[in-house]
Design a protein around this motif. Structure first.
Motif, PDB file in Angstrom:
ATOM      1  N   PRO A  39       8.206  -6.945   1.802  1.00 55.19           N
ATOM      2  CA  PRO A  39       7.103  -7.073   0.849  1.00 55.19           C
ATOM      3  C   PRO A  39       5.833  -6.319   1.227  1.00 55.19           C
ATOM      4  CG  PRO A  39       7.217  -9.031   2.198  1.00 55.19           C
ATOM      5  CD  PRO A  39       8.366  -8.151   2.629  1.00 55.19           C
ATOM      6  N   THR A  40       5.892  -5.490   2.253  1.00 53.13           N
ATOM      7  CA  THR A  40       4.700  -4.742   2.667  1.00 53.13           C
ATOM      8  C   THR A  40       4.083  -3.937   1.522  1.00 53.13           C
ATOM      9  OG1 THR A  40       5.559  -4.605   4.932  1.00 53.13           O
ATOM     10  CG2 THR A  40       3.784  -3.093   4.329  1.00 53.13           C
ATOM     11  N   PRO A  41       4.882  -3.268   0.660  1.00 52.51           N
ATOM     12  CA  PRO A  41       4.268  -2.501  -0.443  1.00 52.51           C
ATOM     13  C   PRO A  41       3.500  -3.348  -1.448  1.00 52.51           C
ATOM     14  CG  PRO A  41       6.515  -1.753  -0.047  1.00 52.51           C
ATOM     15  CD  PRO A  41       6.328  -3.005   0.747  1.00 52.51           C
ATOM     16  N   ILE A  42       3.729  -4.674  -1.467  1.00 53.52           N
ATOM     17  CA  ILE A  42       2.958  -5.543  -2.371  1.00 53.52           C
ATOM     18  C   ILE A  42       1.634  -5.832  -1.675  1.00 53.52           C
ATOM     19  CG2 ILE A  42       3.021  -7.600  -3.819  1.00 53.52           C
ATOM     20  CD1 ILE A  42       6.012  -7.768  -3.326  1.00 53.52           C
ATOM     21  N   GLY A  43       0.706  -4.908  -1.812  1.00 54.31           N
ATOM     22  CA  GLY A  43      -0.520  -4.937  -1.034  1.00 54.31           C
ATOM     23  C   GLY A  43      -1.351  -6.193  -1.197  1.00 54.31           C
ATOM     24  N   GLN A  44      -1.300  -6.820  -2.366  1.00 54.05           N
ATOM     25  CA  GLN A  44      -2.154  -7.991  -2.599  1.00 54.05           C
ATOM     26  C   GLN A  44      -1.705  -9.224  -1.824  1.00 54.05           C
ATOM     27  OE1 GLN A  44      -0.319  -6.383  -4.871  1.00 54.05           O
ATOM     28  NE2 GLN A  44       0.493  -7.739  -6.465  1.00 54.05           N
ATOM     29  N   TYR A  45      -0.479  -9.173  -1.238  1.00 50.02           N
ATOM     30  CA  TYR A  45      -0.017 -10.324  -0.461  1.00 50.02           C
ATOM     31  C   TYR A  45      -0.351 -10.185   1.023  1.00 50.02           C
ATOM     32  CZ  TYR A  45       2.700 -11.881  -4.525  1.00 50.02           C
ATOM     33  OH  TYR A  45       3.090 -12.313  -5.770  1.00 50.02           O
ATOM     34  N   ALA A  77       8.609 -12.537  -4.988  1.00 51.09           N
ATOM     35  CA  ALA A  77       7.900 -11.553  -4.173  1.00 51.09           C
ATOM     36  C   ALA A  77       8.727 -10.272  -4.137  1.00 51.09           C
ATOM     37  CB  ALA A  77       7.670 -12.095  -2.767  1.00 51.09           C
ATOM     38  N   GLY A  78       8.530  -9.453  -5.148  1.00 50.73           N
ATOM     39  CA  GLY A  78       9.284  -8.224  -5.295  1.00 50.73           C
ATOM     40  C   GLY A  78      10.333  -8.274  -6.380  1.00 50.73           C
ATOM     41  N   SER A  79      10.684  -9.473  -6.848  1.00 52.95           N
ATOM     42  CA  SER A  79      11.667  -9.615  -7.926  1.00 52.95           C
ATOM     43  C   SER A  79      10.981  -9.596  -9.288  1.00 52.95           C
ATOM     44  CB  SER A  79      12.434 -10.938  -7.781  1.00 52.95           C
ATOM     45  OG  SER A  79      13.173 -10.987  -6.591  1.00 52.95           O
ATOM     46  N   HIS A 122       9.924  -7.349 -11.265  1.00 53.49           N
ATOM     47  CA  HIS A 122       8.690  -6.569 -11.285  1.00 53.49           C
ATOM     48  C   HIS A 122       9.038  -5.108 -11.567  1.00 53.49           C
ATOM     49  CE1 HIS A 122       4.800  -4.954 -10.151  1.00 53.49           C
ATOM     50  NE2 HIS A 122       4.347  -6.168  -9.908  1.00 53.49           N
ATOM     51  N   VAL A 123       8.333  -4.493 -12.494  1.00 49.48           N
ATOM     52  CA  VAL A 123       8.670  -3.129 -12.896  1.00 49.48           C
ATOM     53  C   VAL A 123       8.436  -2.124 -11.768  1.00 49.48           C
ATOM     54  CG1 VAL A 123       8.292  -3.516 -15.354  1.00 49.48           C
ATOM     55  CG2 VAL A 123       6.360  -2.849 -13.912  1.00 49.48           C
ATOM     56  N   ARG A 124       7.571  -2.445 -10.812  1.00 49.48           N
ATOM     57  CA  ARG A 124       7.293  -1.517  -9.717  1.00 49.48           C
ATOM     58  C   ARG A 124       8.262  -1.659  -8.552  1.00 49.48           C
ATOM     59  NH1 ARG A 124       1.662  -2.470  -7.529  1.00 49.48           N
ATOM     60  NH2 ARG A 124       2.448  -0.964  -5.994  1.00 49.48           N
ATOM     61  N   PHE A 125       8.857  -2.829  -8.404  1.00 50.23           N
ATOM     62  CA  PHE A 125       9.665  -3.087  -7.215  1.00 50.23           C
ATOM     63  C   PHE A 125      11.137  -3.309  -7.581  1.00 50.23           C
ATOM     64  CE2 PHE A 125       5.319  -4.806  -6.419  1.00 50.23           C
ATOM     65  CZ  PHE A 125       4.874  -3.757  -5.625  1.00 50.23           C
ATOM     66  N   ASN A 126      11.509  -4.527  -7.935  1.00 52.34           N
ATOM     67  CA  ASN A 126      12.895  -4.829  -8.304  1.00 52.34           C
ATOM     68  C   ASN A 126      12.874  -5.592  -9.629  1.00 52.34           C
ATOM     69  OD1 ASN A 126      14.126  -3.957  -5.656  1.00 52.34           O
ATOM     70  ND2 ASN A 126      12.777  -5.585  -4.929  1.00 52.34           N
ATOM     71  N   LEU A 157       6.718 -15.985   1.471  1.00 52.22           N
ATOM     72  CA  LEU A 157       7.098 -15.097   0.372  1.00 52.22           C
ATOM     73  C   LEU A 157       8.603 -15.149   0.148  1.00 52.22           C
ATOM     74  CD1 LEU A 157       4.968 -11.944   1.335  1.00 52.22           C
ATOM     75  CD2 LEU A 157       4.294 -13.908  -0.073  1.00 52.22           C
ATOM     76  N   ALA A 158       9.008 -15.553  -1.047  1.00 54.78           N
ATOM     77  CA  ALA A 158      10.423 -15.562  -1.416  1.00 54.78           C
ATOM     78  C   ALA A 158      10.794 -14.154  -1.871  1.00 54.78           C
ATOM     79  CB  ALA A 158      10.689 -16.584  -2.521  1.00 54.78           C
ATOM     80  N   THR A 159      11.200 -13.331  -0.924  1.00 55.22           N
ATOM     81  CA  THR A 159      11.430 -11.915  -1.192  1.00 55.22           C
ATOM     82  C   THR A 159      12.780 -11.672  -1.877  1.00 55.22           C
ATOM     83  OG1 THR A 159      12.239 -11.722   1.078  1.00 55.22           O
ATOM     84  CG2 THR A 159       9.972 -11.091   0.665  1.00 55.22           C
ATOM     85  N   SER A 160      12.878 -10.548  -2.565  1.00 55.61           N
ATOM     86  CA  SER A 160      14.084 -10.190  -3.304  1.00 55.61           C
ATOM     87  C   SER A 160      15.269  -9.984  -2.374  1.00 55.61           C
ATOM     88  CB  SER A 160      13.864  -8.880  -4.078  1.00 55.61           C
ATOM     89  OG  SER A 160      12.665  -8.889  -4.786  1.00 55.61           O
TER      90      SER A 160
END
Length: 426
Positions: A198-204, A250-252, A254-258, A352-355
């Protein structure tokens, strides 16, 4: 050709191998890690029964190692596949452990003497291991492995302390990688998944704020074999976490991530909330969700029980940002869907519940096997034959097909094993 290759030694690969072996076929199980077990070995408990993950997995791992029809090729990977259904020629690279598997007893004396410490990937970097190490306490095979990039002897020609104390004489610095040629009638792909970084999700602010962690890091913190001995403590100061915020998607979705839903995250976070209460009855958990999804057998009842009996509160609202106060407490900022007002909550730990995403090496393996991947990078299968890949004779199961829970993975594994047996016995 009454032999089958199973690629991947997680719960799906293990189940497929056992089913095939019980049907009388000879199975070659290839796993790139030093031990079979996969992601399930890193979990503390499983939902919705809260059974110990290792207690379920370990007997299957041992059965796999002892079955006369199964040959384990750990610390190995598939290099090339030629031929067709019923007659595949497979080349497997078995990497050097620098430890003789037939001599090593797993006593651990070498580990005590090794001076080199490095982050432990099995514990998600939350603790350290030595350059010679056992992958995890219940590893199968129970054999040490030397990390060639970290070993002082292999990189500098000095030390060798492990070899000096090994009474079995198992340490072998001259050991080399070797190639194995196998002939099989069918191939089962069960390579599993990775967790999204989740590093690219800067707001977290993952990695920037020490008390913002991922769901798998949380699993290792609550596990008795983990870095804290099963005590749920904050990474920043080691204090007990009393208030925990679980951030879904957290990353699921989402149009930018997954763009897809990872399916298991809602119930997985519910289980982790239950674990928090079991470790400390004063603990309170808040699960911030977009849409609450629990589609498996008993999952909805499990969610209801977590709210009723285990101090879990479900907050309908997607988290916009995670900040930090002067005491390193995460501040969760979200929009309350009930009132449409912005809210904030200070917690001791944000999880964070990551994809669930395809393995990082999925494209390379797909190229070796000659199979297609879907738009997200998972193995593509026939919609009317859900275990069949694009190459006849190669079937797939488990999370390499897409996000799935453990019961789904096991069911798919048995289906894939039946299909592989049909192909191999034609």
């Amino acid at each position: 050709m009454n032999e089958v290759l199973v690629v991947g030694g997680g719960i799906a690969g293990i189940q497929a191998a056992l089913d095939l072996a019980e049907s009388g076929l000879r199975v070659n199980l290839v796993e790139r890690a030093p031990s079979i077990g996969g992601r399930m070995a890193q979990l503390d408990k499983t939902f919705p029964t809260d059974d110990c993950s290792t207690c379920i997995l370990s007997p299957k791992m041992v059965d796999c190692a002892r079955h006369p029809n199964i040959v384990l090729h750990t610390y190995s990977e598939v290099q090339a596949v030629k031929g067709e259904a019923g007659a595949f020629a497979v080349r497997v690279l078995k990497r050097a452990r620098y430890v003789d598997e037939d001599l090593c007893t797993g006593c651990g004396e070498c580990v005590l003497k090794c001076p080199r410490k490095v982050p432990d990937a099995f514990n998600m970097g939350l603790s350290e291991r030595k350059a010679i190490y056992l992958y995890f306490p219940q590893a199968v095979p129970l054999v040490m492995t030397i990390d060639p990039e970290q070993c002082i002897y292999l990189t500098r020609g000095k030390c060798g302390a492990c070899a000096k104390v090994c009474q079995a004489g198992a340490v072998d610095f001259e050991q080399q990688d070797r190639e194995l040629d196998l002939e099989v009638g069918a191939i089962v792909v069960a390579t599993g998944y990775d967790f999204y970084d989740p590093t690219p999700i800067g707001q977290y602010h993952y990695h920037r704020y020490p008390n913002v962690i991922t769901a798998l890091e949380y699993e290792r913190l609550t596990s008795a074999s983990g870095p804290t001995g099963g005590h749920l403590r904050r990474p920043s100061d080691g204090k007990p976490a009393k208030t925990i915020g679980f951030v879904q998607c957290a990353g699921s979705r989402h149009v930018r991530f997954n763009r897809y839903c990872s399916t298991v995250c809602c119930v997985h976070s519910t289980k982790q909330a239950v674990l928090a209460w079991e470790h400390d009855h004063d603990a309170r958990s808040y699960i911030f969700y977009t849409d609450l999804r629990g589609s498996g057998k008993g999952f909805r009842e499990y969610i209801d029980r977590a709210q009723r009996d285990y101090g879990a509160t479900f907050v309908h609202g997607r988290v916009a940002q995670i900040l930090e106060d002067g005491d390193r407490n995460p501040i969760v900022k979200y929009e309350d869907e009930a009132t449409l007002h912005p809210r904030r909550m200070t917690v001791d730990l944000a999880v964070l519940a990551t994809s669930l995403v395809p393995r990082h090496d999925a494209p390379q393996l797909a190229a070796v096997l000659g199979i297609e991947l879907d738009e997200f990078g998972f193995v593509k299968t026939d919609p009317f034959a859900p275990t069949d890949t694009s190459r006849p004779g190669i079937v797939a199961c488990g999370c390499c097909l897409g996000p799935a829970d453990i019961p789904q993975s096991v069911t798919q594994a048995s289906a894939a094993a039946a299909r592989a047996a049909e192909i191999a016995l034609r």
